[in-house]
Design an enzyme around this catalytic site. Structure first.
Site, mmCIF file in Angstrom:
data_model
loop_
_atom_site.group_PDB
_atom_site.id
_atom_site.type_symbol
_atom_site.label_atom_id
_atom_site.label_comp_id
_atom_site.label_asym_id
_atom_site.label_seq_id
_atom_site.Cartn_x
_atom_site.Cartn_y
_atom_site.Cartn_z
ATOM 1 N N GLU A 1 0.821 -1.214 0.000
ATOM 2 C CA GLU A 1 0.000 0.000 0.000
ATOM 3 C C GLU A 1 0.854 1.263 0.000
ATOM 4 O O GLU A 1 0.506 2.253 -0.658
ATOM 5 C CB GLU A 1 -0.949 -0.005 1.194
ATOM 6 C CG GLU A 1 -2.126 -0.950 1.046
ATOM 7 C CD GLU A 1 -1.737 -2.415 1.224
ATOM 8 O OE1 GLU A 1 -2.468 -3.292 0.722
ATOM 9 O OE2 GLU A 1 -0.695 -2.668 1.858
ATOM 10 N N HIS A 52 -11.019 -6.459 7.750
ATOM 11 C CA HIS A 52 -11.684 -6.159 6.487
ATOM 12 C C HIS A 52 -12.967 -5.366 6.698
ATOM 13 O O HIS A 52 -13.830 -5.331 5.818
ATOM 14 C CB HIS A 52 -12.037 -7.452 5.733
ATOM 15 C CG HIS A 52 -10.869 -8.294 5.359
ATOM 16 N ND1 HIS A 52 -10.221 -9.104 6.265
ATOM 17 C CD2 HIS A 52 -10.220 -8.456 4.175
ATOM 18 C CE1 HIS A 52 -9.233 -9.734 5.661
ATOM 19 N NE2 HIS A 52 -9.208 -9.355 4.394
#
Length: 337
Positions: free
Chosen positions: A60, A129
């Site tokens: 990321e 998540h």
């Protein structure tokens, strides 16, 4: 017009903008050939080629860092962070570079980029998540933070974000990805099964960033919500029979404080709802702003309905969500005071 769910609307926004502007590039983990884990970028690589829609390594910070370079060079990157929970490795890049470059260079460089990511719970994704980190970005000067609640708004806001000369954090509530959410349910059902998807224009249009929508007019109290919680709020006020005005913020920063102020001064009462934990959540900022601007019009203390101040509880996901039952208590308390 076409009938679309939010995934299809966001995909359409990508196609429309990529057809109009060759400088737009789209990438992220599995965002190319696979079309994204939720299929938001499905078919873009086939239509526009591997130079404009491609996969990125599982990094990321690398995804954000390369987008910084591209944007400074003159491209318009639209990057996908696969889940909002994964954004933290790139947070330093976002705070120190993405949000600051226009100001550090006295406007010589700009950051025309969008960082989009699914956020929130509702898919049994567990602790890594399902988080709602929006307040971490609304605090950072130089960033815009957007959260849609309908397919129509999702497409219009995404096009506006891509065409914006400054960086936009675009959180997508995955609980309502596949269709409008029936906010009456507090249990894990298929909430979109009873409702058609929204009518969305095929072509180019924008929804202005920084403008809220009054999705239900009322006179008794004001409910402030965004994302999935807009649907929960609508369900709650309908069940309770309160003549409440429900405002979909759509954009958290810049915030349409004028619409909020006008509504609260009319109703004299306010309830704020969001899925994120209560402590220092974005609701705290909303309460402060309403208190500062509407104190002499308030007839009762402002109430917040939020997630718990705990790590995301996978086994109790649907108890964690603010639902109509928890909202009803807040609505009745505000009306009773």
């Amino acid at each position: 017009m076409a009938t679309m769910n939010m995934i299809q609307a966001l995909n359409s926004a990508h196609r429309v903008t990529m057809e109009r502007d060759e400088d737009i590039v789209v990438y992220g983990e599995d965002a190319g050939y696979f079309g994204g884990v939720f299929r938001v970028t499905e078919g873009l690589q086939k239509q526009f080629g591997k130079q404009r829609c491609f996969d990125a390594p599982i990094s990321e910070c690398g995804i954000v860092a390369t987008a910084v370079g591209m944007a400074a060079y003159g491209l318009k990157p639209v990057i996908e962070i696969q889940f909002a929970d994964y954004i933290y490795p790139g947070y330093d890049q976002i705070v120190s570079e993405v949000a600051k470059i226009r100001y550090r260079t006295a406007g010589e460089w700009s950051m025309p980029m969008v960082i989009r990511s699914p956020y929130g719970g509702g898919i049994f994704g567990g602790q890594t998540h399902s988080q709602s980190p929006e307040s971490l970005f609304t605090h950072i000067a130089g960033l815009k933070t957007v959260i849609p609640s309908t397919p129509y708004d999702a497409k219009g806001l995404m096009i506006a974000a891509i065409e914006d000369p400054d960086p936009v954090i675009f959180f997508e509530p995955k609980r309502i990805y596949n269709g409008p959410f029936d906010g009456h349910h507090d249990k894990p059902v298929k909430p979109w099964s009873k409702h058609p998807a929204s009518d969305v224009p095929d072509g180019h249009y924008t929804v202005p960033i920084g403008k809220a929508a009054v999705v239900r007019e009322g006179a008794d109290l004001t409910v402030l919500a965004y994302g999935t919680m807009v649907h929960v709020a609508l369900a709650a006020v309908e069940e309770d029979g309160i003549d409440a005005e429900v405002i979909d913020l759509r954009s958290l920063f810049p915030l349409d404080i004028d619409t909020i102020e006008q509504s609260v001064k009319k109703t004299g009462r306010c309830v704020v709802v969001h899925e994120a934990p209560r402590n220092t959540g974005f609701g705290a900022e909303l309460v402060s702003l309403v208190q500062e601007r509407c104190f002499y019009h308030l007839e009762a203390p402002i109430q917040r309905v939020t997630g718990w101040d705990t790590p995301y509880p996978h086994a109790y996901e649907w108890a964690y969500f603010p639902g109509p039952k928890r909202m009803k208590k807040a609505l009745e308390k505000v009306m009773a005071d």
